[in-house]
Design a protein around this motif. Structure first.
Motif, PDB file in Angstrom:
ATOM      1  N   ASP A   1      74.556 -76.282 -99.717  1.00 25.71           N
ATOM      2  CA  ASP A   1      75.001 -77.672 -99.851  1.00 25.71           C
ATOM      3  C   ASP A   1      76.530 -77.779 -99.795  1.00 25.71           C
ATOM      4  N   PRO A   2      77.134 -77.306 -98.697  1.00 26.20           N
ATOM      5  CA  PRO A   2      78.592 -77.252 -98.601  1.00 26.20           C
ATOM      6  C   PRO A   2      79.243 -78.635 -98.591  1.00 26.20           C
ATOM      7  N   SER A   3      80.404 -78.737 -99.200  1.00 22.56           N
ATOM      8  CA  SER A   3      81.129 -80.015 -99.313  1.00 22.56           C
ATOM      9  C   SER A   3      81.946 -80.278 -98.051  1.00 22.56           C
ATOM     10  N   ILE A   4      81.247 -80.509 -96.944  1.00 21.39           N
ATOM     11  CA  ILE A   4      81.925 -80.732 -95.667  1.00 21.39           C
ATOM     12  C   ILE A   4      82.758 -82.008 -95.694  1.00 21.39           C
ATOM     13  N   TRP A   5      82.389 -82.959 -96.565  1.00 20.47           N
ATOM     14  CA  TRP A   5      83.138 -84.202 -96.682  1.00 20.47           C
ATOM     15  C   TRP A   5      84.611 -83.984 -97.021  1.00 20.47           C
ATOM     16  N   TRP A   6      84.927 -82.791 -97.565  1.00 14.34           N
ATOM     17  CA  TRP A   6      86.303 -82.528 -98.013  1.00 14.34           C
ATOM     18  C   TRP A   6      87.304 -82.757 -96.881  1.00 14.34           C
ATOM     19  N   ASN A   7      87.005 -82.234 -95.713  1.00 13.72           N
ATOM     20  CA  ASN A   7      87.870 -82.444 -94.553  1.00 13.72           C
ATOM     21  C   ASN A   7      87.026 -82.270 -93.296  1.00 13.72           C
ATOM     22  N   GLU A   8      86.223 -83.292 -93.027  1.00 13.91           N
ATOM     23  CA  GLU A   8      85.225 -83.192 -91.958  1.00 13.91           C
ATOM     24  C   GLU A   8      85.857 -82.959 -90.593  1.00 13.91           C
ATOM     25  N   GLU A   9      86.939 -83.663 -90.294  1.00  8.24           N
ATOM     26  CA  GLU A   9      87.571 -83.523 -88.986  1.00  8.24           C
ATOM     27  C   GLU A   9      88.122 -82.114 -88.779  1.00  8.24           C
ATOM     28  N   MET A  10      88.672 -81.520 -89.845  1.00  8.83           N
ATOM     29  CA  MET A  10      89.173 -80.148 -89.735  1.00  8.83           C
ATOM     30  C   MET A  10      88.032 -79.191 -89.414  1.00  8.83           C
ATOM     31  N   MET A  11      86.866 -79.407 -90.040  1.00 12.89           N
ATOM     32  CA  MET A  11      85.719 -78.545 -89.787  1.00 12.89           C
ATOM     33  C   MET A  11      85.263 -78.670 -88.336  1.00 12.89           C
ATOM     34  N   LYS A  12      85.276 -79.890 -87.805  1.00 14.54           N
ATOM     35  CA  LYS A  12      84.888 -80.085 -86.412  1.00 14.54           C
ATOM     36  C   LYS A  12      85.863 -79.386 -85.473  1.00 14.54           C
ATOM     37  N   ASN A  13      87.157 -79.461 -85.785  1.00 18.22           N
ATOM     38  CA  ASN A  13      88.160 -78.779 -84.966  1.00 18.22           C
ATOM     39  C   ASN A  13      87.969 -77.272 -85.013  1.00 18.22           C
ATOM     40  N   LYS A  14      87.585 -76.756 -86.170  1.00 22.03           N
ATOM     41  CA  LYS A  14      87.334 -75.323 -86.291  1.00 22.03           C
ATOM     42  C   LYS A  14      86.143 -74.900 -85.433  1.00 22.03           C
ATOM     43  N   VAL A  15      85.115 -75.748 -85.394  1.00 24.97           N
ATOM     44  CA  VAL A  15      83.955 -75.436 -84.563  1.00 24.97           C
ATOM     45  C   VAL A  15      84.364 -75.398 -83.089  1.00 24.97           C
ATOM     46  N   ASP A  16      85.245 -76.308 -82.688  1.00 25.55           N
ATOM     47  CA  ASP A  16      85.695 -76.353 -81.296  1.00 25.55           C
ATOM     48  C   ASP A  16      86.337 -75.042 -80.857  1.00 25.55           C
ATOM     49  N   SER A  17      86.990 -74.380 -81.807  1.00 27.59           N
ATOM     50  CA  SER A  17      87.708 -73.147 -81.457  1.00 27.59           C
ATOM     51  C   SER A  17      87.002 -71.885 -81.970  1.00 27.59           C
ATOM     52  N   ILE A  18      85.733 -72.021 -82.345  1.00 25.82           N
ATOM     53  CA  ILE A  18      85.014 -70.884 -82.909  1.00 25.82           C
ATOM     54  C   ILE A  18      84.845 -69.786 -81.859  1.00 25.82           C
ATOM     55  N   SER A  19      84.914 -68.550 -82.292  1.00 27.33           N
ATOM     56  CA  SER A  19      84.851 -67.424 -81.357  1.00 27.33           C
ATOM     57  C   SER A  19      83.441 -66.835 -81.296  1.00 27.33           C
ATOM     58  N   SER A  20      83.192 -66.041 -80.271  1.00 27.19           N
ATOM     59  CA  SER A  20      81.897 -65.380 -80.120  1.00 27.19           C
ATOM     60  C   SER A  20      81.656 -64.387 -81.252  1.00 27.19           C
TER      61      SER A  20
END
Length: 275
Positions: free
Chosen positions: A184-203
């Protein structure tokens, strides 16, 4: 005569109590370790649970995976019991290998479990998550590896803000963890930052196993919680053209506080199942 009877009864009862006392032994489920962190500039306390076979003379060369558990004091006993049930030869479940649990007690959750600050009316100490992960990876785990019979397979487990930090660790290509349980992670803390991290996620991250558990926080918080978790899962899924090592599970009958129990079991089961 009555006095004599009373004295005899007293002696007999005292003897029974003494006998019972002499037969009592402690059942130890763990030990406490205090380590001085130069990175955090403070002492940190950890609770440690070793497998049943750890001190078995016939298993002297055996090495064990390590589970790093955030919110250690809260979840230590629960996790120890679940792990024993899933891995001990006494239960013969063989759902996962016996493992060493290192449960890190809290000092400041907002500081240690967040990697960014958010604006608040009160002064805050947020955003120290990267330093906290550095403490775990560069000080705590090397110490544990020297002191105990470990093998280099490590799992990070966190709930709520701890689940948020677990996700941040998963998305870091330099993370030394091999598997992750984010409850139950608190993604609400900084949702946009999490999305940006997914965009640059590595293999490198995508090749690791991740389990996400979502609790039912009620209709009012449906968008705040479940939809955000589903959205992050979908974004991660889009980043790979091969089957992902990621599982998300929604527990409709569990709330934010009750979900860790079942999520720990289901998460460990998923991480240890054959592909």
């Amino acid at each position: 005569m009555r006095s004599l009877t009373f004295v005899i009864l007293y002696i007999l009862l005292s003897g029974i109590q003494k006998t019972f006392g002499q037969n009592e032994t402690d059942i130890i489920i763990g030990s406490k370790l205090v380590i001085k962190s130069n990175i955090l500039n403070e002492e940190r306390t950890c609770l440690i649970s070793l497998p049943d076979s750890y001190n078995d003379s016939s298993e002297i060369d055996k090495k064990y995976p390590v589970i790093i558990l955030l919110d250690g004091y809260t979840h230590f006993k629960t996790t120890s019991g679940i792990l024993h049930f899933m891995s001990s030869n006494r239960t013969r479940n063989n759902l996962m290998p016996e493992s060493i649990i290192i449960a890190v007690e809290n000092v400041d959750r907002e500081r240690d479990f967040t990697v960014t600050k958010i604006k608040t009316k009160r002064p805050n100490n947020m955003g120290g998550g990267r330093s906290f992960l550095n403490f775990i990876e560069k000080e705590l785990i090397p110490y544990i590896d020297k002191k105990y019979k470990t093998e280099p397979f490590r799992t990070l487990v966190g709930h709520s803000l701890g689940g948020l930090l677990t996700l941040n660790s998963y998305m870091d290509k330099n993370s030394i963890f091999n598997a992750y349980i984010s409850i139950d992670p608190s993604i609400w803390w900084n949702e946009e930052m999490m999305k940006n991290k997914v965009d640059s996620i590595s293999s490198i991250s995508l090749d690791k196993k991740l389990y996400i558990a979502t609790a039912n926080q009620g209709e009012a918080n449906y968008k705040r919680n479940k939809q955000r978790h589903d959205s992050i899962y979908a974004l991660i899924k889009k980043k790979s053209d091969k089957p992902l090592n990621i599982e998300i599970e929604y527990f409709e009958n569990e709330n934010h506080r009750s979900v860790p129990l079942i999520a720990l079991y289901q998460g460990l089961k998923y991480l240890n199942q054959e592909k």
